[in-house]
Structure formats: structure tokens, C-alpha cells
Design a protein around this motif. Structure first.
Motif, mmCIF file in Angstrom:
data_model
loop_
_atom_site.group_PDB
_atom_site.id
_atom_site.type_symbol
_atom_site.label_atom_id
_atom_site.label_comp_id
_atom_site.label_asym_id
_atom_site.label_seq_id
_atom_site.Cartn_x
_atom_site.Cartn_y
_atom_site.Cartn_z
ATOM 1 N N GLN A 165 1.444 4.321 -2.916
ATOM 2 C CA GLN A 165 1.019 5.532 -2.512
ATOM 3 C C GLN A 165 2.266 6.334 -2.990
ATOM 4 O O GLN A 165 2.054 7.557 -3.409
ATOM 5 N N PHE A 166 3.670 5.837 -2.984
ATOM 6 C CA PHE A 166 4.737 6.739 -3.242
ATOM 7 C C PHE A 166 5.499 6.578 -4.553
ATOM 8 O O PHE A 166 6.183 7.433 -4.746
ATOM 9 N N CYS A 167 5.539 5.363 -4.880
ATOM 10 C CA CYS A 167 6.185 4.793 -6.178
ATOM 11 C C CYS A 167 5.425 4.869 -7.528
ATOM 12 O O CYS A 167 4.876 3.723 -7.937
ATOM 13 N N ARG A 168 5.165 5.987 -8.011
ATOM 14 C CA ARG A 168 4.321 6.113 -9.189
ATOM 15 C C ARG A 168 5.033 6.140 -10.214
ATOM 16 O O ARG A 168 6.054 6.938 -10.294
ATOM 17 N N ARG A 193 0.794 -1.369 0.029
ATOM 18 C CA ARG A 193 0.108 -0.193 -0.042
ATOM 19 C C ARG A 193 0.865 1.426 -0.045
ATOM 20 O O ARG A 193 0.550 2.248 -0.689
ATOM 21 N N ILE A 194 1.897 1.214 0.827
ATOM 22 C CA ILE A 194 2.760 2.409 0.923
ATOM 23 C C ILE A 194 3.583 2.410 -0.628
ATOM 24 O O ILE A 194 3.751 3.725 -1.104
ATOM 25 N N ARG A 195 3.921 1.403 -1.213
ATOM 26 C CA ARG A 195 4.439 1.573 -2.347
ATOM 27 C C ARG A 195 3.774 2.304 -3.325
ATOM 28 O O ARG A 195 3.996 3.017 -4.109
#
Length: 92
Positions: A89-92, A85-87
Motif C-alpha cells: 500500500q505505501f511503498c510503490r 500488505r502495508i508495504r
């Protein structure tokens, strides 16, 4: 706070919440998992599935500690779900 700082903070919070080897529960400081958070942040962007993130995080803990301390791979499934989920959110 930079985007990278927020990314690291989110990973750190996930590690502390899941407390894979019980350090936070033992009373260690909130930054105890920072080396693992940094290693995870460097690698997380390369993995797209929960399974691969689970294996990656487990291998980080095995390399930082030992197999017995790291525990079984299956114990890292909930943490891997949070890191995915963090990925996203931050790795786009």
C-alpha cells in the motif's frame, strides 16, 4: 497526517493487533511497540516476500528484547503477512 505518518501508524496498528510478545494484552500503552514500528518502517521497503519480512521483524524483536521474549520465528508469520500488505500500500 503525512504519508510517512500514515505508514508508521499502519505498522504500529499491525504490531498492536498481533501483539507479538503480549505487551498490549498486559495493558501496556498503545505506543509500546513504537521503537519496533520505527525499525520496521526503515527496513520494510527492502523486503518483497513474507518470509523475509517475517525474519526481519523477528530479528528486530530479538535485538530489542532477547530470543526467549521474542519467541519462535513461526509466530511472526501472521504479522509478516499484514506488513507485506502495508508495504504494498505505501511503498510503490
Amino acid at each position: 497526517m503525512t504519508r510517512h505518518d500514515a505508514y508508521l501508524a499502519a505498522i504500529r496498528e499491525a504490531l498492536n493487533r498481533h501483539d507479538p510478545i503480549g505487551l498490549i494484552e498486559m495493558g501496556c500503552p498503545q505506543d509500546e511497540y513504537d521503537p519496533e514500528a520505527n525499525a520496521g518502517a526503515r527496513a520494510l521497503h527492502r523486503f518483497f516476500s513474507e518470509h523475509y519480512v517475517q525474519v526481519m521483524v523477528h530479528s528486530i524483536f530479538r535485538s530489542m528484547f532477547d530470543d526467549q521474549t521474542a519467541g519462535p520465528l513461526r509466530a511472526y508469520a501472521p504479522l509478516a503477512a499484514g506488513l507485506i500488505r502495508i508495504r504494498r500500500q505505501f511503498c510503490r
